[in-house]
Design a protein around this motif. Structure first.
Motif, PDB file in Angstrom:
ATOM      1  N   ASN A   1     -27.856 -33.843   2.833  1.00  0.00           N
ATOM      2  CA  ASN A   1     -27.387 -35.206   3.143  1.00  0.00           C
ATOM      3  C   ASN A   1     -27.531 -36.098   1.918  1.00  0.00           C
ATOM      4  O   ASN A   1     -27.927 -37.253   2.014  1.00  0.00           O
ATOM      5  N   ASP A   2     -27.205 -35.530   0.756  1.00  0.00           N
ATOM      6  CA  ASP A   2     -27.248 -36.311  -0.480  1.00  0.00           C
ATOM      7  C   ASP A   2     -26.048 -37.261  -0.525  1.00  0.00           C
ATOM      8  O   ASP A   2     -26.206 -38.468  -0.577  1.00  0.00           O
ATOM      9  N   VAL A   3     -24.883 -36.682  -0.588  1.00  0.00           N
ATOM     10  CA  VAL A   3     -23.643 -37.449  -0.446  1.00  0.00           C
ATOM     11  C   VAL A   3     -22.878 -36.737   0.655  1.00  0.00           C
ATOM     12  O   VAL A   3     -22.623 -35.551   0.553  1.00  0.00           O
ATOM     13  N   TYR A   4     -22.562 -37.456   1.682  1.00  0.00           N
ATOM     14  CA  TYR A   4     -22.062 -36.865   2.917  1.00  0.00           C
ATOM     15  C   TYR A   4     -23.197 -36.129   3.648  1.00  0.00           C
ATOM     16  O   TYR A   4     -24.283 -35.947   3.089  1.00  0.00           O
ATOM     17  N   PHE A   5     -22.924 -35.732   4.856  1.00  0.00           N
ATOM     18  CA  PHE A   5     -23.903 -35.011   5.653  1.00  0.00           C
ATOM     19  C   PHE A   5     -23.300 -33.636   5.953  1.00  0.00           C
ATOM     20  O   PHE A   5     -22.381 -33.525   6.759  1.00  0.00           O
TER      21      PHE A   5
ATOM     22  N   GLU B   1     -26.417 -32.463  10.522  1.00  0.00           N
ATOM     23  CA  GLU B   1     -25.454 -33.541  10.750  1.00  0.00           C
ATOM     24  C   GLU B   1     -24.140 -33.184  10.068  1.00  0.00           C
ATOM     25  O   GLU B   1     -24.153 -32.493   9.054  1.00  0.00           O
TER      26      GLU B   1
ATOM     27  N   PHE C   1     -20.820 -34.993   8.609  1.00  0.00           N
ATOM     28  CA  PHE C   1     -19.936 -36.070   8.141  1.00  0.00           C
ATOM     29  C   PHE C   1     -19.518 -35.646   6.754  1.00  0.00           C
ATOM     30  O   PHE C   1     -20.322 -35.626   5.831  1.00  0.00           O
TER      31      PHE C   1
ATOM     32  N   ALA D   1     -16.554 -34.896   3.450  1.00  0.00           N
ATOM     33  CA  ALA D   1     -15.438 -35.440   2.678  1.00  0.00           C
ATOM     34  C   ALA D   1     -14.123 -34.887   3.197  1.00  0.00           C
ATOM     35  O   ALA D   1     -13.170 -35.616   3.429  1.00  0.00           O
TER      36      ALA D   1
ATOM     37  N   THR E   1     -13.176 -32.617   6.158  1.00  0.00           N
ATOM     38  CA  THR E   1     -13.692 -31.952   7.351  1.00  0.00           C
ATOM     39  C   THR E   1     -12.933 -30.666   7.646  1.00  0.00           C
ATOM     40  O   THR E   1     -13.545 -29.612   7.895  1.00  0.00           O
ATOM     41  N   VAL E   2     -11.618 -30.736   7.620  1.00  0.00           N
ATOM     42  CA  VAL E   2     -10.809 -29.566   7.964  1.00  0.00           C
ATOM     43  C   VAL E   2     -11.043 -28.442   6.953  1.00  0.00           C
ATOM     44  O   VAL E   2     -11.171 -27.270   7.324  1.00  0.00           O
TER      45      VAL E   2
ATOM     46  N   PHE F   1     -22.386 -35.770  14.658  1.00  0.00           N
ATOM     47  CA  PHE F   1     -21.125 -35.348  14.037  1.00  0.00           C
ATOM     48  C   PHE F   1     -20.154 -36.496  14.184  1.00  0.00           C
ATOM     49  O   PHE F   1     -20.110 -37.167  15.207  1.00  0.00           O
ATOM     50  N   ASN F   2     -19.398 -36.749  13.128  1.00  0.00           N
ATOM     51  CA  ASN F   2     -18.444 -37.848  13.203  1.00  0.00           C
ATOM     52  C   ASN F   2     -17.189 -37.387  13.952  1.00  0.00           C
ATOM     53  O   ASN F   2     -17.081 -36.231  14.392  1.00  0.00           O
ATOM     54  N   THR F   3     -16.238 -38.300  14.083  1.00  0.00           N
ATOM     55  CA  THR F   3     -15.099 -38.037  14.964  1.00  0.00           C
ATOM     56  C   THR F   3     -14.262 -36.866  14.488  1.00  0.00           C
ATOM     57  O   THR F   3     -13.875 -36.018  15.290  1.00  0.00           O
ATOM     58  N   SER F   4     -13.985 -36.815  13.187  1.00  0.00           N
ATOM     59  CA  SER F   4     -13.143 -35.711  12.725  1.00  0.00           C
ATOM     60  C   SER F   4     -13.882 -34.376  12.843  1.00  0.00           C
ATOM     61  O   SER F   4     -13.271 -33.344  13.130  1.00  0.00           O
TER      62      SER F   4
ATOM     63  N   LYS G   1     -13.550 -33.027  16.412  1.00  0.00           N
ATOM     64  CA  LYS G   1     -12.299 -32.328  16.702  1.00  0.00           C
ATOM     65  C   LYS G   1     -12.398 -30.860  16.258  1.00  0.00           C
ATOM     66  O   LYS G   1     -11.939 -29.958  16.980  1.00  0.00           O
TER      67      LYS G   1
END
Lengths: 185, 127
Positions: free
Chosen positions: B10-14, B32, B34, B36, B38-39, B69-72, B75
């Motif tokens: 979780n340095d940059v992004y999770f 976690e 999140f 850059a 996701t896909v 987890f974020n929205t993308s 999915k």
């Protein structure tokens, strides 16, 4: 030389003791604030989740952009209040950015629909919007839906026209500090 | 089939920790999510599961220990669960469990929604 009246900014930010920020919502800022909020509010993950949803909206959709060779990031403002006597039961959370005024009505209507929906309807909206996602970061509406679901409260919005074309759009939320009840479903 | 191992950070992004073991039929996604892209992150994981279900055809024990987890990401997780359900419908042996904080009612709701959307049984393990 006093290029900015920092004391006035400091004084006006007194209510927002956790975070008061204006700048680009790039990946470093989101990760840094996300980690800070996560660690600072361990008893209640709601504020972390709301931050992550809405900070990404600023990054993707603010029409004020910070562009460098490696990034193109939305600029906005964030203020989170906690710790004061008047905030003892909840966090106050405000996040805002510049939008094209032509889009204001769409946003207002979306928030009105969200605020009038029951929790079950919101969950259905979330699932519907998610099923339409191509898997990209195009999730502005679902971010609003998620924020309302997470906080279990209406989304309070406001806007101030900056000129004939641009408005500053703000989302205000109150986030209950009480420990969530595990069987509330 | 090659195993997949990704160390979370979780340095940059999770970035979640990922551990997919073909011979053991065990998969883990933890932490976690999140990201850059996701896909781009989840596509190899989805392809691995499809390859496992088409070629290896063994029992698959899938464990989630995601706390956010974020929205993308949500999915992509939905897509994973749909593939697991399809494998199960084709007589694959699939077990899915999800460890979650019992105070995290949002996560519990999200898991109920996943089960409704995919009709896969998720063994909920509160901690």
């Amino acid at each position: 030389m006093n290029l900015i009246d920092l004391y006035t900014y400091y004084r006006n930010s007194q209510d927002y003791s956790l975070v008061a920020f204006k700048g680009p919502f790039d990946k470093y800022i989101i990760a840094a604030f996300g980690n800070f909020i996560f660690q600072y509010t361990l008893e209640n993950k709601k504020i972390f989740k709301v931050f992550m949803e809405l900070a990404q909206n600023v990054a993707y959709y603010s029409i004020e952009r910070k562009i460098s060779e490696t990034q193109n990031t939305g600029v906005g403002s964030l203020a989170i209040g906690s710790g004061l006597e008047k905030h003892k039961d909840f966090y106050v959370f405000s996040i805002g950015n510049q939008i094209d005024t032509k889009n204001l009505t769409i946003l207002e209507n979306k928030c009105r629909i969200i605020n009038n929906a029951t929790k079950d309807e919101l969950r259905a909206f979330k699932r519907q919007e998610r099923s339409l996602l191509p898997g990209t970061n195009d999730n502005a509406h679902i971010g609003l839906i998620m924020s309302s679901l997470i906080t279990n409260s209406p989304i309070d919005i406001s806007s101030v026209p900056m000129n004939n074309e641009i408005s500053f759009f703000t989302i205000n939320l109150k986030i209950d500090k009480s420990k969530p009840i595990s069987n509330e479903i | 089939m090659k195993d997949i191992y990704i160390q979370g950070s979780n340095d940059v992004y999770f970035v979640p920790t990922v551990k997919f073991e073909a011979d053991k039929g065990k998969c883990l996604i933890e932490g976690e999510s999140f990201l850059a892209e996701t896909v781009k992150f989840y596509t190899p994981l989805i392809e691995w599961i499809e390859e496992f279900s088409n070629q290896k055809k063994g029992a698959l024990d899938f464990t989630f220990k995601l706390t956010y987890f974020n929205t993308s990401s949500s999915k992509c997780i939905l897509d994973i669960l749909k593939i697991l359900k399809r494998y199960e419908n084709n007589n694959g042996r699939v077990s899915v469990c999800w460890h979650y904080d019992e105070d995290d009612s949002d996560m519990r709701e999200a898991l109920d929604d996943y089960m409704n959307d995919t009709e896969i049984k998720i063994n909920l393990i509160p901690y």
